[in-house]
Design an enzyme around this catalytic site. Structure first.
Site, PDB file in Angstrom:
ATOM      1  N   GLY A 120     -24.958 -56.166  83.340  1.00 24.21           N
ATOM      2  CA  GLY A 120     -25.353 -57.118  82.314  1.00 24.21           C
ATOM      3  C   GLY A 120     -24.157 -57.754  81.657  1.00 24.21           C
TER       4      GLY A 120
ATOM      5  N   ASN B  98     -19.238 -53.308  81.246  1.00 22.83           N
ATOM      6  CA  ASN B  98     -19.941 -53.767  82.438  1.00 22.83           C
ATOM      7  C   ASN B  98     -19.587 -52.835  83.602  1.00 22.83           C
ATOM      8  OD1 ASN B  98     -19.471 -55.430  85.069  1.00 22.83           O
ATOM      9  ND2 ASN B  98     -21.042 -56.515  83.930  1.00 22.83           N
ATOM     10  N   ASP B  99     -20.589 -52.442  84.379  1.00 24.64           N
ATOM     11  CA  ASP B  99     -20.340 -51.447  85.426  1.00 24.64           C
ATOM     12  C   ASP B  99     -19.328 -51.915  86.471  1.00 24.64           C
ATOM     13  OD1 ASP B  99     -22.095 -53.297  86.410  1.00 24.64           O
ATOM     14  OD2 ASP B  99     -23.595 -51.858  87.087  1.00 24.64           O
TER      15      ASP B  99
ATOM     16  N   HIS C 130     -23.685 -64.561  88.700  1.00 22.23           N
ATOM     17  CA  HIS C 130     -24.314 -65.703  88.031  1.00 22.23           C
ATOM     18  C   HIS C 130     -23.497 -66.978  88.217  1.00 22.23           C
ATOM     19  CE1 HIS C 130     -27.232 -62.904  86.494  1.00 22.23           C
ATOM     20  NE2 HIS C 130     -26.202 -62.092  86.331  1.00 22.23           N
TER      21      HIS C 130
ATOM     22  N   CYS D 228     -31.282 -63.635  84.848  1.00 25.60           N
ATOM     23  CA  CYS D 228     -30.630 -64.018  83.594  1.00 25.60           C
ATOM     24  C   CYS D 228     -31.369 -65.170  82.923  1.00 25.60           C
ATOM     25  CB  CYS D 228     -29.180 -64.406  83.840  1.00 25.60           C
ATOM     26  SG  CYS D 228     -28.980 -66.007  84.659  1.00 25.60           S
TER      27      CYS D 228
ATOM     28  N   CYS E 211     -28.306 -69.083  90.550  1.00 24.32           N
ATOM     29  CA  CYS E 211     -27.233 -68.075  90.549  1.00 24.32           C
ATOM     30  C   CYS E 211     -27.156 -67.411  91.924  1.00 24.32           C
ATOM     31  CB  CYS E 211     -27.518 -66.984  89.527  1.00 24.32           C
ATOM     32  SG  CYS E 211     -27.601 -67.561  87.832  1.00 24.32           S
TER      33      CYS E 211
ATOM     34  N   GLU F 257     -26.845 -64.340  92.556  1.00 17.93           N
ATOM     35  CA  GLU F 257     -27.699 -63.153  92.550  1.00 17.93           C
ATOM     36  C   GLU F 257     -29.148 -63.471  92.920  1.00 17.93           C
ATOM     37  OE1 GLU F 257     -26.484 -60.145  89.448  1.00 17.93           O
ATOM     38  OE2 GLU F 257     -28.636 -60.205  89.088  1.00 17.93           O
TER      39      GLU F 257
HETATM   40 ZN   LIG Z   1     -28.144 -65.588  86.768  1.00 16.89          ZN
END
Ligand SMILES: [Zn+2]
Length: 408
Positions: A160, A198-199, A251, A263, A268, A270
């Site tokens: 995220g 963020n991971d 994104h 999002c 995007c 993703e």
């Molecule tokens: Zn996005």
């Protein structure tokens, strides 16, 4: 005036010196004072003063010199220093969709316990999310006969848009609410310092500390799982951007007015390459039984593609070409020394296929020098969790060193 402002105060200098020495000891595992002086450029007297402070604070310990095995060693054996493992207990959590992977490490980075938890839902109300983590932490520490109170710091990696310095979550697929001060919520509930990032940034940190990124000052990590993430290391530091939400590769827009993304925006990357994007197409083009779970459907999609079935292959083919285009964009913008493709699931292997990397190279600017090296590094969620624990280690080290100043 300007010069005065740039000059660090005495306590800042001491703090920086201790941080640097700790960093050198951490990197080397164990090291003699004279070698610390060489690595840092500090005088031997300064190193002696700093290391005795660190020993007094319980962060560093001396190791008795090894007895020479035979008579052919010249000189007196030197006392080495290492981090005191039991100085702090640190926990790291990787929050994935419907699961938590957790690790407990000591101050020297040694793994003491691991734990996995299934989560009931994708996105949870923040309070329940914190509850789940509190319960899981209790189970994790219980494995070595400890409790959450024994932990000095917790690192949390979640996907995220996250402002790492404040631990503020602008948006995450793991929470059902936007704009959550998750660090405060967790610190209140758990009563310990929490560090959230963020991971993908934490994977970059893990690659830098114990992976392919060791000793590489400029590299980019692209992570592939439910979503697409990226961590950028520039001059040895993670680049986070002004609002803390840099490197959102997933994104990056690859299509004007394109597919809808989690999002809320369109087009995007993703929305074309992540698991949910693949499933969205598969649900239209393939037939699944009513009772199949998303995981089952994904497996069926990959199996069908491997068996050469047309709709399945076309779905993965399109996603791969989108991914290759996205990677080429990143390389054309950053020209990094190294790109690490880091992912857990072998189900995403089609993204690492030679044809995909060849398609990427075709779109990278051509000069009389080879394109950046691409390395594929598969590792488990536990390594992500270890990155989170490493982040907590950094944070706790900083707090400990600052605390030494207050004592001084
Ligand atoms: Zn996005």
């Amino acid at each position: 005036m300007a010069r005065l402002e740039r000059t660090a105060s005495g306590s800042e200098q001491r703090e920086n010196g201790r941080q640097q020495v700790l960093g050198v000891i951490r990197q080397s595992g164990q090291i003699a004072r004279i070698d610390i002086a060489r690595e840092t450029g500090f005088s031997p007297a300064t190193v002696t003063a700093i290391t005795s402070d660190l020993i007094r604070a319980g962060l560093v310990e001396e190791i008795a010199p090894e007895e020479p095995r035979s008579g052919n060693r010249r000189g007196r054996p030197r006392v080495a220093l290492r981090l005191r493992g039991d100085a702090h207990l640190l926990a790291g959590i990787k929050v994935a969709v419907r699961s938590l992977s957790m690790v407990l490490i000591d101050f020297d980075g040694v793994t003491l316990a691991e734990h996995h938890v299934r989560l009931p839902d994708d996105a949870m109300p923040p309070a329940r999310f914190v509850d789940e983590i509190a319960k899981a932490l209790a189970d994790l520490t219980g494995k070595i006969g400890k409790t959450t109170r024994d932990i000095s710091g917790l690192g949390v990696g979640m996907s995220g848009f996250i402002d790492a310095p404040t631990g503020f979550v602008h948006w995450s697929p793991s929470l059902d609410t936007r704009n959550v001060d998750i660090r405060s919520l967790m610190e209140t509930a758990l009563k310990l310092p929490v560090f959230v990032d963020n991971d993908a940034n934490l994977v970059a940190l893990a690659e830098q500390m114990f992976g392919e990124g060791r000793g590489v000052s400029n590299f980019i990590v692209v992570t592939l799982e439910q979503g697409v993430g990226m961590g950028i290391v520039v001059d040895g530091r993670i680049y986070r951007g002004k609002r803390g939400v840099a490197a959102e590769f997933g994104h990056a827009k690859v299509h004007l007015d394109g597919a809808l993304c989690r999002c809320g925006q369109r087009g995007c990357l993703e929305a074309y390459v992540s698991d949910y994007a693949l499933l969205r197409e598969a649900n239209v083009l393939m037939r699944f039984g009513d009772k199949t779970t998303p995981e089952d459907r994904l497996d069926m999609l990959f199996d069908a593609a491997n068996a050469g079935e047309q709709p399945a292959q076309s779905i993965l083919d399109r996603a791969s070409r989108m991914f290759a285009m996205g990677l080429a964009n990143v390389i054309n913008i950053f020209d990094p020394h190294l790109i690490i493709l880091s992912g857990e699931q072998f189900s995403h292997d089609f993204y690492y296929a030679d044809e995909v990397l060849a398609a990427m190279k075709n779109q990278v600017l051509k000069i009389d020098a080879p394109p950046p090296e691409v390395r594929i590094h598969r590792w488990s969620d536990l390594m992500w969790a270890k990155g989170a624990a490493a982040y907590a280690t950094e944070g706790i080290t900083e707090l400990a060193v600052r605390g030494m100043n207050a004592d001084a």
